[in-house]
Design an enzyme around this catalytic site. Structure first.
Site, mmCIF file in Angstrom:
data_model
loop_
_atom_site.group_PDB
_atom_site.id
_atom_site.type_symbol
_atom_site.label_atom_id
_atom_site.label_comp_id
_atom_site.label_asym_id
_atom_site.label_seq_id
_atom_site.Cartn_x
_atom_site.Cartn_y
_atom_site.Cartn_z
ATOM 1 N N HIS A 1 36.625 55.386 37.840
ATOM 2 C CA HIS A 1 37.878 54.902 38.437
ATOM 3 C C HIS A 1 37.835 55.059 39.954
ATOM 4 C CE1 HIS A 1 42.088 53.809 37.003
ATOM 5 N NE2 HIS A 1 41.995 53.454 38.261
ATOM 6 N N GLN A 2 36.806 54.489 40.525
ATOM 7 C CA GLN A 2 36.493 54.669 41.940
ATOM 8 C C GLN A 2 36.849 53.441 42.772
ATOM 9 O OE1 GLN A 2 32.288 55.532 42.254
ATOM 10 N NE2 GLN A 2 32.217 54.921 44.393
ATOM 11 N N ALA A 3 37.204 52.347 42.081
ATOM 12 C CA ALA A 3 37.313 51.068 42.782
ATOM 13 C C ALA A 3 38.314 51.092 43.941
ATOM 14 C CB ALA A 3 37.675 49.963 41.800
ATOM 15 N N PHE A 4 39.344 51.918 43.820
ATOM 16 C CA PHE A 4 40.380 51.936 44.867
ATOM 17 C C PHE A 4 39.954 52.748 46.088
ATOM 18 C CE2 PHE A 4 41.979 56.297 45.013
ATOM 19 C CZ PHE A 4 41.306 56.834 43.925
ATOM 20 N N THR B 1 37.413 46.561 36.066
ATOM 21 C CA THR B 1 37.939 47.490 37.087
ATOM 22 C C THR B 1 39.453 47.603 36.927
ATOM 23 O OG1 THR B 1 38.132 45.669 38.662
ATOM 24 C CG2 THR B 1 36.128 47.022 38.808
ATOM 25 N N SER B 2 39.991 47.174 35.778
ATOM 26 C CA SER B 2 41.449 47.152 35.641
ATOM 27 C C SER B 2 41.961 48.382 34.888
ATOM 28 C CB SER B 2 41.881 45.861 34.965
ATOM 29 O OG SER B 2 43.259 45.715 35.081
ATOM 30 N N ARG B 3 41.940 48.337 33.583
ATOM 31 C CA ARG B 3 42.320 49.494 32.781
ATOM 32 C C ARG B 3 41.406 49.541 31.555
ATOM 33 N NH1 ARG B 3 44.276 51.146 36.647
ATOM 34 N NH2 ARG B 3 46.434 51.734 37.086
ATOM 35 N N GLU C 1 39.497 57.691 29.496
ATOM 36 C CA GLU C 1 39.051 58.300 30.757
ATOM 37 C C GLU C 1 39.873 59.517 31.162
ATOM 38 O OE1 GLU C 1 39.723 54.873 33.438
ATOM 39 O OE2 GLU C 1 41.177 56.143 34.480
ATOM 40 N N ASP D 1 34.525 50.483 35.537
ATOM 41 C CA ASP D 1 35.110 51.477 36.437
ATOM 42 C C ASP D 1 36.216 52.247 35.722
ATOM 43 O OD1 ASP D 1 35.383 52.723 39.062
ATOM 44 O OD2 ASP D 1 37.321 51.712 39.178
ATOM 45 N N LYS E 1 46.642 39.702 42.735
ATOM 46 C CA LYS E 1 46.075 40.006 44.057
ATOM 47 C C LYS E 1 44.565 40.267 43.983
ATOM 48 C CE LYS E 1 49.410 43.080 44.282
ATOM 49 N NZ LYS E 1 50.327 42.519 43.279
ATOM 50 N N ILE E 2 44.165 41.114 43.033
ATOM 51 C CA ILE E 2 42.748 41.515 42.975
ATOM 52 C C ILE E 2 41.892 40.398 42.371
ATOM 53 C CG2 ILE E 2 41.115 43.177 41.994
ATOM 54 C CD1 ILE E 2 43.472 45.243 42.054
HETATM 55 P P1 NAI Z 1 48.759 41.800 40.041
HETATM 56 O O1 NAI Z 1 50.061 42.166 39.441
HETATM 57 O O2 NAI Z 1 48.740 41.245 41.421
HETATM 58 O O3 NAI Z 1 47.992 40.771 39.087
HETATM 59 C C1 NAI Z 1 47.937 40.899 37.698
HETATM 60 C C2 NAI Z 1 47.792 39.492 37.127
HETATM 61 O O4 NAI Z 1 47.645 39.620 35.709
HETATM 62 C C3 NAI Z 1 48.994 38.596 37.382
HETATM 63 O O5 NAI Z 1 48.583 37.344 37.901
HETATM 64 C C4 NAI Z 1 49.637 38.440 36.015
HETATM 65 O O6 NAI Z 1 50.249 37.157 35.829
HETATM 66 C C5 NAI Z 1 48.415 38.578 35.112
HETATM 67 N N1 NAI Z 1 48.770 38.904 33.744
HETATM 68 C C6 NAI Z 1 49.850 39.577 33.268
HETATM 69 N N2 NAI Z 1 49.816 39.637 31.931
HETATM 70 C C7 NAI Z 1 48.705 38.964 31.547
HETATM 71 C C8 NAI Z 1 48.135 38.653 30.291
HETATM 72 N N3 NAI Z 1 48.731 39.052 29.143
HETATM 73 N N4 NAI Z 1 46.986 37.962 30.269
HETATM 74 C C9 NAI Z 1 46.390 37.545 31.417
HETATM 75 N N5 NAI Z 1 46.892 37.796 32.633
HETATM 76 C C10 NAI Z 1 48.029 38.504 32.701
HETATM 77 O O7 NAI Z 1 47.869 43.116 39.947
HETATM 78 P P2 NAI Z 1 46.610 43.505 40.830
HETATM 79 O O8 NAI Z 1 47.055 44.231 42.043
HETATM 80 O O9 NAI Z 1 45.728 42.338 40.989
HETATM 81 O O10 NAI Z 1 45.916 44.600 39.879
HETATM 82 C C11 NAI Z 1 45.343 44.222 38.641
HETATM 83 C C12 NAI Z 1 45.036 45.480 37.846
HETATM 84 O O11 NAI Z 1 44.011 46.210 38.516
HETATM 85 C C13 NAI Z 1 46.207 46.481 37.756
HETATM 86 O O12 NAI Z 1 47.021 46.186 36.646
HETATM 87 C C14 NAI Z 1 45.530 47.800 37.599
HETATM 88 O O13 NAI Z 1 45.476 48.109 36.223
HETATM 89 C C15 NAI Z 1 44.113 47.562 38.124
HETATM 90 N N6 NAI Z 1 43.779 48.411 39.275
HETATM 91 C C16 NAI Z 1 42.650 49.192 39.196
HETATM 92 C C17 NAI Z 1 42.270 49.984 40.255
HETATM 93 C C18 NAI Z 1 41.009 50.814 40.223
HETATM 94 O O14 NAI Z 1 40.818 51.690 41.077
HETATM 95 N N7 NAI Z 1 40.110 50.595 39.285
HETATM 96 C C19 NAI Z 1 43.102 50.065 41.463
HETATM 97 C C20 NAI Z 1 44.237 49.144 41.459
HETATM 98 C C21 NAI Z 1 44.566 48.371 40.395
#
Ligand code: NAI
Length: 345
Positions: free
Chosen positions: A292-295, A229-231, A260, A255, A154-155
């Site tokens: 960790h502000q992105a959300f 911005t992921s983990r 953290e 982020d 999604k992101i």
């Molecule tokens: P999502 O589940 O929609 O997309 C994740 C994508 O990663 C999927 O297309 C999946 O196929 C792919 N993926 C899975 N394993 C993989 C691998 N080994 N190598 C490459 N791609 C792989 O998740 P969404 O909603 O897009 O969120 C992504 C990440 O963003 C979350 O896992 C979360 O850690 C992080 N996040 C961070 C926030 C923040 O405030 N900084 C807030 C929300 C999410």
């Protein structure tokens, strides 16, 4: 009335959770402390706990919660790497918020990227002191550059589309490439070799931990900009620092940070910073860190509260089925069809 212990409460959490809680007969006990083995007992008398990214629901904590009669862990986040879903199976149901505002995170990633490459953070500080010099503020155009998006869920998809809006070429790597993105999917190696900007949007798993390590950095273009911005643990922070010191990495926009949990979300300005790696990264002129502000947008906070309260209600209502339950049973943690009852177990 369903009683829920709400760990790691911040002032911005309370209004939306109180609003939707009152509408759906869910009473929150707001706790400032994080969930861990020492604080699990605070959930006594509660039916569920509601947790965020730095709460720790490991196997020991899950056992303690179960003994207290807690039946549900309601994550108010998308990521769930802080919950031992395998250990929870058969004991405590786990639900999360798969999507709230993917735009909030994707737009923050672009905000960090633009701030960094156009030196906005430096210009802001300068003009506040009436320093109107432009020396050292030279940036570069995004137009015509190549963005490498890792994880096109999604992101990642939205971030890729934003990049396209800037006239960038978008290449992508995903373990499960999606149809219809219009992105050019390439191997991870090719992405490292070709991208001018690399943005991480895949989840943290055993497989993706330190996806960006010394070896990966060595394959990247000189001057590459990394956006995470992921983990935090997707990047080996030691290797990142070395890449910056070697002038290989042009800039890093973070982020999230591997360690953290010990520092983010709190005001540490009056304290000595123990984490030398983080201090060193922050001291670099080409590193921007947000905590960790992105959300954190109004739209996202509202959606997180609404989905979480609906998740909790679904789990305690008649058949207990909840679309957002994380199921370990079949391994397809998010997408499995659950038991015939509609539950994971
Ligand atoms: P999502 O589940 O929609 O997309 C994740 C994508 O990663 C999927 O297309 C999946 O196929 C792919 N993926 C899975 N394993 C993989 C691998 N080994 N190598 C490459 N791609 C792989 O998740 P969404 O909603 O897009 O969120 C992504 C990440 O963003 C979350 O896992 C979360 O850690 C992080 N996040 C961070 C926030 C923040 O405030 N900084 C807030 C929300 C999410």
């Amino acid at each position: 009335m369903i009683r829920v212990a709400f760990y790691d409460t911040k002032p911005y959490d309370i209004p939306s959770f109180e609003k939707y809680g009152a509408q759906h007969d869910v009473a929150f006990k707001f706790l400032e402390t994080r969930l861990d083995a020492n604080t699990a007992s605070l959930a006594e008398g509660c039916d569920a706990v509601c947790i965020f990214v730095n709460d720790d629901a490991n196997a020991e904590v899950l056992d303690k919660l179960r003994l207290l009669g807690v039946k549900l862990i309601a994550l108010r986040s998308a990521g769930y790497n802080n919950v031992d879903v395998r250990a929870a199976y058969g004991k405590i149901h786990v639900v999360h918020v798969p999507a709230y505002s993917p735009h909030s995170v994707a737009e923050h990633a672009m905000a960090l990227l633009l701030t960094s490459i156009r030196r906005i953070h430096k210009a802001y500080n300068r003009t506040r002191e009436f320093n109107f010099s432009l020396n050292g503020l030279t940036g570069f155009d995004l137009h015509g550059k190549t963005a490498g998006v890792i994880g096109t869920g999604k992101i990642g998809r939205i971030f890729g589309e934003i990049c396209r809006g800037f006239g960038m070429r978008v290449i992508a790597y995903d373990k499960f490439p999606a149809d219809g993105t219009g992105f050019e999917y390439v191997s991870l190696e090719k992405l490292f070799e070709r991208a001018d900007v690399i943005s991480l949007h895949c989840p943290l798993t055993d497989e993706t931990r330190h996806l960006i390590d010394q070896n990966a950095i060595s394959r990247m273009k000189k001057g590459v900009v990394l956006v995470n911005t992921s983990r935090g643990a997707l990047i080996d922070a030691e290797a990142l620092l070395q890449g910056i010191k070697d002038r290989k990495i042009g800039a890093a926009c973070l982020d999230v940070y591997e360690e953290e949990a010990d520092v983010f979300f709190e005001d540490r300005s009056g304290h000595i910073m123990d984490d030398e790696l983080l201090s060193r990264l922050i001291s670099m002129p080409n590193v921007i860190v947000t905590s960790h502000q992105a959300f954190l947008t109004e739209e996202a906070l509202d959606q997180i509260a609404l989905t979480t309260v609906n998740n909790i209600r679904s789990c305690f209502d008649s058949d207990g089925a909840c679309d957002n339950e994380l199921c370990y049973r079949c391994g397809k943690i998010e997408t499995c069809k659950k038991e015939r009852s509609g539950r994971c177990f």
